[in-house]
Design an enzyme around this catalytic site. Sequence first.
Site, PDB file in Angstrom:
ATOM      1  CG  LEU A   1      -1.662  -5.701  -0.964  1.00 16.20           C
ATOM      2  CD1 LEU A   1      -2.391  -5.120   0.242  1.00 16.20           C
ATOM      3  CD2 LEU A   1      -1.577  -7.218  -0.861  1.00 16.20           C
TER       4      LEU A   1
ATOM      5  N   GLY B   1       6.311   0.204   1.511  1.00 13.79           N
ATOM      6  CA  GLY B   1       5.594   1.458   1.336  1.00 13.79           C
ATOM      7  C   GLY B   1       4.268   1.183   0.657  1.00 13.79           C
ATOM      8  N   GLY B   2       3.228   1.951   1.026  1.00 14.29           N
ATOM      9  CA  GLY B   2       1.926   1.757   0.397  1.00 14.29           C
ATOM     10  C   GLY B   2       1.435   0.347   0.593  1.00 14.29           C
ATOM     11  CG  ASP B   3      -0.598  -1.430  -2.688  1.00 17.91           C
ATOM     12  OD1 ASP B   3       0.371  -0.749  -3.048  1.00 17.91           O
ATOM     13  OD2 ASP B   3      -1.483  -1.816  -3.482  1.00 17.91           O
ATOM     14  CD  GLU B   4       6.953  -2.327  -3.864  1.00 16.81           C
ATOM     15  OE1 GLU B   4       7.957  -2.886  -4.333  1.00 16.81           O
ATOM     16  OE2 GLU B   4       6.711  -1.115  -4.015  1.00 16.81           O
TER      17      GLU B   4
END
Length: 341
Positions: free
Chosen positions: A198, A238-241
């Site tokens: 993102l 993980g995160g925005d991945e």
Amino acid sequence: MTGRDLASILNILCPMHLLLGADGQVISVGPTLQKLCPDGILTGRDFFEIFAIERPRRIESLSDLRQWPGTKLHLRLRGGSQTELKGVLAEGMRPDTLVVNLSFGVSIVDAVRDFSLTAADFAPTDLAVEMLYLIEAKSSAMKATSALNQRLQAARRRAEKAAVTDVLTGLKNRRAIGQILERLVRQKIEFAVMNVDLDYFKEVNDTLGHGAGDTVLQTVAGIMLEEIREHDAVARMGGDEFLIVLAGGLSDEDIAGIGQRIIERVQEPVDYKGKLCRISASIGVTQSRIYDRLDLDRVHQDADIALYESKRRGRARVTFYKPDLRKEVGPDPLATGRIAP
């Protein structure tokens, strides 16, 4: 002793008795036996009209019946329940009367179920009552064991699901997608890997807080699930991945179309408490068919390289991995921090 006195005694000691007169008609019937025929009046009827004697087979009349005192009889109610009854015959205290005492034998469990019998329907000293208690205890223990097993199985399924599920989005996690890729490689099924990152997500978190970020991630997860096919898979790495696995042979045009639809939908602002969260998505793609020898570490790395190229070229686009991209960006752009958030 009158017939009425005898019947009263038998009702207590033998609640499944029949008292027969000299002509073979029923003079009295025990309360439990009557319960087996709730719609029929047994008194005054001929014994052989009510019962069929299956063994001994030679009993066809009252005179035949009188020849078998003390012998176990096997009977069934005519036109009623098929539950087999056991019986024994004895001479009555009055001349020419007969007492037939009935029981269920091994059919007692079925009888209790079919006729809604309770301990009160048996003589207090009847061993059947003890057996009923044992059956009830066993049934309760089995129900408790079954319920415990069901709870344990449900807990195991929840634990297994949690081990391969991202809590926030409900998508698969890194472990689950790894298992899917290993299975595709093992089964020699062609696939494409789509790495989705993102753009501007950090700004949403920094300006509107993590609640807004969580809303955006959940919205994006829903979009990707809607755009992939049933046998494809999407995971939050993980995160925005995110990572999408497209199973089966797809053309470049089909893969690019899926990626482009995701990008267009992700660009639509997400409302969070009246504030609009604006992001986009960059995508890198690699396909199993371009490799002579499949190495999943290499596949992940090449998808990252293609993603970096999408970022470098202005974001919000789909880039397919080509070997010359590796020469431009090096072996692992993510490790060097060259992919901007």
